[in-house]
Design an enzyme around this catalytic site. Structure first.
Site, PDB file in Angstrom:
ATOM      1  N   SER A 196       0.847  -1.188   0.000  1.00 49.31           N
ATOM      2  CA  SER A 196       0.000   0.000   0.000  1.00 49.31           C
ATOM      3  C   SER A 196       0.879   1.233   0.000  1.00 49.31           C
ATOM      4  CB  SER A 196      -0.888   0.011   1.247  1.00 49.31           C
ATOM      5  OG  SER A 196      -1.535   1.260   1.390  1.00 49.31           O
ATOM      6  N   TYR A 214      -1.841  -0.911  10.320  1.00 51.13           N
ATOM      7  CA  TYR A 214      -2.011  -1.208   8.896  1.00 51.13           C
ATOM      8  C   TYR A 214      -0.770  -0.802   8.112  1.00 51.13           C
ATOM      9  CZ  TYR A 214      -3.885  -1.129   4.172  1.00 51.13           C
ATOM     10  OH  TYR A 214      -4.080  -1.346   2.831  1.00 51.13           O
TER      11      TYR A 214
END
Length: 87
Positions: A26, A39
């Site tokens: 990401s 995350y």
């Protein structure tokens, strides 16, 4: 178990056909916004793992692809508190 799987993979990595590992990371791995620590850290770990595997198997038929999709607001992290802060 991981060592055994790694050894088995390494023994076959130099033989055709070419093997491809695809990891999904990401953009938040390199630019983590507030409240995304866990995350972002896991996505940064995926990036580091991809780089390490790429180096470790550079002399074999293994190819490592790291997909880094753009940040997309999905609502996954929406809570009453985050919705109150959104414009």
């Amino acid at each position: 178990m991981a060592h055994s799987a790694d050894s088995r993979f390494h023994r076959t990595a130099s033989r055709p056909p070419r093997r491809t590992i695809v990891n999904v990371s990401s953009g938040l791995a390199s630019v983590p916004p507030a409240r995304t620590a866990t995350y972002s850290a896991t996505k940064a770990a995926i990036h580091a793992l991809s780089e390490a595997i790429r180096v470790q198997y550079a002399d074999t038929s293994v190819r490592v692809i790291e997909l880094v999709p753009p940040v997309v607001r999905t609502g996954l992290a929406d809570t009453p508190a985050t919705r109150a802060r959104s414009p």
